[in-house]
Design a protein around this motif. Structure first.
Motif, PDB file in Angstrom:
ATOM      1  N   CYS A 330       0.846  -1.194   0.000  1.00 42.25           N
ATOM      2  CA  CYS A 330       0.000   0.000   0.000  1.00 42.25           C
ATOM      3  C   CYS A 330       0.886   1.249   0.000  1.00 42.25           C
ATOM      4  CB  CYS A 330      -0.899  -0.010   1.232  1.00 42.25           C
ATOM      5  SG  CYS A 330      -1.852   1.518   1.407  1.00 42.25           S
ATOM      6  N   CYS A 333       0.002   3.163   3.714  1.00 46.96           N
ATOM      7  CA  CYS A 333       0.404   2.635   5.027  1.00 46.96           C
ATOM      8  C   CYS A 333       1.610   1.692   4.933  1.00 46.96           C
ATOM      9  CB  CYS A 333      -0.767   1.935   5.714  1.00 46.96           C
ATOM     10  SG  CYS A 333      -1.248   0.382   4.943  1.00 46.96           S
ATOM     11  N   CYS A 355      -7.233  -0.550   0.271  1.00 51.22           N
ATOM     12  CA  CYS A 355      -6.383  -1.233   1.244  1.00 51.22           C
ATOM     13  C   CYS A 355      -7.233  -1.558   2.474  1.00 51.22           C
ATOM     14  CB  CYS A 355      -5.214  -0.319   1.616  1.00 51.22           C
ATOM     15  SG  CYS A 355      -4.288  -0.892   3.049  1.00 51.22           S
ATOM     16  N   CYS A 358      -5.931   0.605   5.702  1.00 50.38           N
ATOM     17  CA  CYS A 358      -6.039   2.062   5.881  1.00 50.38           C
ATOM     18  C   CYS A 358      -7.080   2.719   4.971  1.00 50.38           C
ATOM     19  CB  CYS A 358      -4.681   2.735   5.664  1.00 50.38           C
ATOM     20  SG  CYS A 358      -4.167   2.803   3.940  1.00 50.38           S
ATOM     21  N   TYR A 360      -6.934   3.208   1.727  1.00 49.22           N
ATOM     22  CA  TYR A 360      -6.375   3.906   0.544  1.00 49.22           C
ATOM     23  C   TYR A 360      -6.855   3.206  -0.733  1.00 49.22           C
ATOM     24  CZ  TYR A 360      -2.811   6.037  -2.468  1.00 49.22           C
ATOM     25  OH  TYR A 360      -2.158   6.734  -3.451  1.00 49.22           O
TER      26      TYR A 360
HETATM   27 ZN   LIG Z   1      -2.928   0.944   3.390  1.00 51.81          ZN
END
Ligand SMILES: [Zn+2]
Ligand code: SF4
Ligand code: SF4
Length: 368
Positions: A330, A333, A355, A358, A360
């Motif tokens: 990712c 993160c 993700c 997190c 994303y």
């Molecule tokens: Zn992430």
């Protein structure tokens, strides 16, 4: 977590033979089809405008690719409906790393290519003539039916250069899309803008080989090919909104200059954005470059670090099973979100298109 069970992997070869049994006809040759994208020059002399070679072809002669032939002033394409290779492969093998991880791709090729890369791994079929090989009898309907039967969400045109079997690929792609399947291709990107534009209307994902980043390399390695049209293809794929990944085969001593790799990565970032996955692939001795060693792993690591340093978010090292640089991390993160060993997906932490850790958003095609 998506994981392709080992026994399924082991069954791939069996699956291939099932396909072959149903459709192979020894030395099967369908009637040549009238080709698209050509124009008359004079009398029976014609010019093919499908790819940048723009071959001027006399009656009775073939273009550079050997797939397209002038018969009495009309251009025909050979090999329509006659793939030389038909396999069910992990989609990771194409390679597509941001496209439905862990699924299978129904993969086909017709013999022939419009390049002559000295390092070609598939030269036995890419440098063969479609009317001189043993081929399968698979009209577009049979390809789509077989892909469906083998639960492949994608049909991928690969192994040789799909541009040279353009009409066959286009017809399959249209039919596949009408049946809810997706299309992808792995290409050298050596195709003219107009046919590319038409084709991309039916493509969902494209992996383009960017073989090097200077004209001389293309001229020497690809039988007087040019880099510029490949760069134009990359921009066109991106501009038309089709998912794009790039493969760069690193050959020791030929295209491994750090400055050149940096320039290539900067060009990618500036023209295609920082979310295009870039696969640095390990060269293994093949075809006319048997004298060279496999790419040292340090060279691949160096290229990886350069690309990451330039700011590309998704960089991979390929042809080195077990290397942690096969995984997707990712960009936000830093956690591993898709774990791979070779073509096997061993862990998938993408939820929807995000993700799992997190939230994303990860660029790619994650849902069917
Ligand atoms: Zn992430
Ligand atoms: S597709 Fe084949 S015949 Fe047409 S221009 Fe390219 S190499 Fe020549
Ligand atoms: S373009 Fe691809 S298939 Fe064609 S010769 Fe080069 S490496 Fe082989």
């Amino acid at each position: 977590m998506v994981k392709r069970p080992l026994f399924v992997t082991l069954l791939f070869s069996l699956t291939i033979s099932i396909i072959a049994e149903s459709h192979a006809v020894e030395n099967y040759k369908a009637m040549p089809r009238v080709a698209s994208y050509w124009q008359k020059v004079k009398d029976s002399v014609i010019q093919c405008v499908l790819c940048p070679r723009r071959c001027v072809i006399n009656s009775g002669q073939r273009g550079v690719c050997t797939v397209r032939v002038n018969k009495d002033g009309i251009l025909y394409t050979l090999g329509y409906g006659n793939p030389v290779a038909v396999h069910v492969d992990p989609i990771e093998k194409k390679p597509f790393f941001h496209v439905l991880p862990g699924t299978n791709a129904f993969s086909i090729a017709v013999a022939g290519c419009n390049m002559r890369c000295l390092f070609c791994q598939n030269w036995t079929i890419s440098q063969a003539k479609p009317d001189e090989v043993t081929a399968y009898d698979m009209p577009p309907e049979a390809v789509v039916a077989a892909a469906t039967k083998h639960s492949c969400p994608f049909i991928v045109y690969t192994y040789t250069e799909p541009t040279v079997f353009y009409e066959y690929m286009l017809d399959i792609s249209k039919l596949a899309r009408s049946k809810g399947l997706k299309n992808g291709m792995h290409t050298c990107g050596y195709i003219n803008p107009e046919p590319l534009k038409e084709l991309l209307m039916y493509m969902d994902a494209v992996n383009v080989d960017l073989k090097g980043f200077n004209e001389e390399f293309y001229r020497k390695m690809g039988a007087f090919a040019e880099l510029k049209p490949v760069l134009e293809t990359l921009k066109a794929v991106k501009a038309q909104g089709v998912w794009l990944e790039i493969t760069n085969l690193i050959i020791p001593g030929l295209n491994d200059d750090p400055e050149e790799i940096k320039s290539m990565c900067e060009w990618i970032k500036e023209n295609l954005g920082d979310e295009v996955p870039l696969h640095f692939s390990r060269f293994m001795p093949a075809f006319r470059l048997q004298n060279l060693p496999p790419t040292p792993l340090e060279k691949l690591d160096m290229a990886y670090e350069i690309a990451r340093g330039v700011g590309l978010k998704y960089v991979y090292v390929g042809n080195v099973p077990g290397n942690p640089k096969e995984n997707t991390y990712c960009p936000n993160c830093g956690k591993m979100i898709v774990g791979r060993i070779g073509y096997e997906v061993v862990e998938n932490n993408i939820a929807g298109s995000k993700c799992k850790f997190c939230g994303y958003k990860i660029a790619g095609i994650w849902t069917r």
